[in-house]
Scaffold this motif. Structure first.
Motif, short mmCIF file in Angstrom:
data_model
loop_
_atom_site.label_atom_id
_atom_site.label_comp_id
_atom_site.label_asym_id
_atom_site.label_seq_id
_atom_site.Cartn_x
_atom_site.Cartn_y
_atom_site.Cartn_z
N HIS A 77 0.84 -1.20 0.00
CA HIS A 77 0.00 0.00 0.00
C HIS A 77 0.87 1.25 0.00
N LEU A 78 0.61 2.13 -0.93
CA LEU A 78 1.41 3.35 -1.05
C LEU A 78 1.37 4.18 0.22
N CYS A 79 0.20 4.26 0.86
CA CYS A 79 0.05 5.13 2.03
C CYS A 79 0.90 4.67 3.20
N HIS A 80 1.33 3.40 3.20
CA HIS A 80 2.12 2.87 4.30
C HIS A 80 3.63 2.99 4.06
N MET A 81 4.03 3.43 2.88
CA MET A 81 5.43 3.34 2.50
C MET A 81 6.21 4.60 2.85
N PRO A 82 7.45 4.43 3.33
CA PRO A 82 8.35 5.58 3.39
C PRO A 82 8.56 6.13 1.97
N ALA A 83 8.77 7.42 1.88
CA ALA A 83 9.05 8.08 0.60
C ALA A 83 7.86 8.06 -0.36
N ALA A 84 6.66 7.80 0.15
CA ALA A 84 5.48 7.82 -0.71
C ALA A 84 5.32 9.19 -1.38
N ARG A 85 5.63 10.23 -0.66
CA ARG A 85 5.50 11.58 -1.21
C ARG A 85 6.42 11.77 -2.41
N LYS A 86 7.62 11.19 -2.36
CA LYS A 86 8.57 11.32 -3.46
C LYS A 86 8.06 10.56 -4.70
N LEU A 87 7.45 9.41 -4.49
CA LEU A 87 6.91 8.66 -5.62
C LEU A 87 5.75 9.41 -6.27
N LYS A 88 4.88 9.99 -5.45
CA LYS A 88 3.78 10.78 -5.99
C LYS A 88 4.30 12.01 -6.74
N HIS A 89 5.34 12.61 -6.20
CA HIS A 89 5.92 13.78 -6.86
C HIS A 89 6.44 13.39 -8.24
N ALA A 90 7.02 12.21 -8.36
CA ALA A 90 7.53 11.76 -9.66
C ALA A 90 6.38 11.60 -10.67
N ILE A 91 5.24 11.09 -10.20
CA ILE A 91 4.07 11.00 -11.07
C ILE A 91 3.65 12.40 -11.52
N LYS A 92 3.60 13.34 -10.59
CA LYS A 92 3.19 14.71 -10.92
C LYS A 92 4.18 15.36 -11.88
N ARG A 93 5.46 15.07 -11.68
CA ARG A 93 6.47 15.63 -12.59
C ARG A 93 6.29 15.07 -14.00
N ALA A 94 5.96 13.79 -14.10
CA ALA A 94 5.71 13.18 -15.40
C ALA A 94 4.44 13.74 -16.04
N GLN A 95 3.41 13.96 -15.22
CA GLN A 95 2.18 14.57 -15.71
C GLN A 95 2.43 15.96 -16.28
N ASP A 96 3.27 16.74 -15.61
CA ASP A 96 3.62 18.06 -16.11
C ASP A 96 4.25 17.97 -17.50
N GLU A 148 -1.46 4.97 -17.19
CA GLU A 148 -0.94 6.01 -18.07
C GLU A 148 0.52 6.33 -17.79
N ILE A 149 0.91 6.35 -16.53
CA ILE A 149 2.29 6.71 -16.17
C ILE A 149 2.88 5.60 -15.30
N THR A 150 4.10 5.22 -15.63
CA THR A 150 4.89 4.28 -14.83
C THR A 150 6.04 5.03 -14.18
N PHE A 192 7.87 7.02 -17.28
CA PHE A 192 7.60 6.91 -18.71
C PHE A 192 6.13 6.61 -18.93
N LEU A 193 5.70 6.73 -20.17
CA LEU A 193 4.30 6.48 -20.51
C LEU A 193 4.07 4.98 -20.60
#
Length: 221
Positions: A77-96, A148-150, A192-193
């Motif tokens: 589960h993502l919510c239980h993981m250390p560094a979850a915020r960094k992984l979400k940020h990477a998704i947002k950076r890819a979305q940008d 959509e994003i990996t 990546f896509l």
């Protein structure tokens, strides 16, 4: 050796985020800090995670793109993981960069994050995912085809913690594209896509190659 006599690992200088291989991979060097990596190591080595690892062998799959894979994986589960915020940020950076997911009228990203896939590619098993594949199919009807994003985070250092295990991609597409091998390091994140990038992981020949993989898809209706 006492703690005061130990030599800390030298810090790699942060480098700029870069698009690579005709814009198909977004490379985020040193996205995970030493503290992030230490917290993740403690979490992933816990009995809870280690007991949930299962062999992921797909050579009997009916899907053509998944004919050859051997590794151990666990869904976390993502919510239980250390560094979850960094992984979400990477998704947002890819979305940008690619704008493949919906946004609200105010521009806030709207998406569903899958559980994180933790993978161990062990050298003593020559673990791999050497079949060329994409992570989702425009024409597919499975839930994973909504991806959509990996995002992939590398948790161990090539040439030190493991040998082999190269991440390769084929650009612009399989089977007639050009092969590229990604040069990355422990703590780096790539995005990546999911429906576009053809890629594979060559056999790991020694040590353990450890990664986290996160996919983002449109929110449920």
């Amino acid at each position: 050796m006492s703690a005061e006599n130990e030599c800390p690992e030298p810090k790699r200088p942060r480098r700029d985020v870069a698009l690579m291989f005709d814009g198909q991979i977004l490379h985020m060097p040193s996205a995970l800090s030493a503290r992030d990596l230490a917290s993740l190591e403690n979490y992933l080595e816990s009995d809870m995670v280690q007991s949930s690892l299962q062999e992921a062998v797909l050579h009997d799959s009916a899907a053509a793109q998944y004919k050859s894979r051997r590794c151990d994986s666990a869904w976390l589960h993502l919510c239980h993981m250390p560094a979850a915020r960094k992984l979400k940020h990477a998704i947002k950076r890819a979305q940008d960069e690619w704008e493949v997911l919906p946004r609200t009228k105010r521009g806030v990203l709207r998406c569903h994050y899958e559980d994180v896939q933790y993978t161990e590619y062990r050298g003593d098993r020559l673990a791999h995912f050497k079949q060329w594949h994409i992570d989702a199919d425009d024409d597919g009807g499975d839930e994973e085809d909504k991806r959509e994003i990996t995002v992939v985070a590398l948790l161990t250092e090539p040439g030190t913690d493991f040998e082999g295990g190269d991440f390769e991609c084929m650009v612009p597409a399989y089977p007639d594209g050009i092969h590229h091998t990604l040069a990355w390091h422990k703590g780096d994140i790539i995005a990546f896509l999911a429906k576009r990038l053809w890629h594979r992981v060559l056999p790991t020949t020694a040590g353990i190659r450890k990664t986290l993989v996160l996919w983002a898809k449109p929110p449920f209706k």
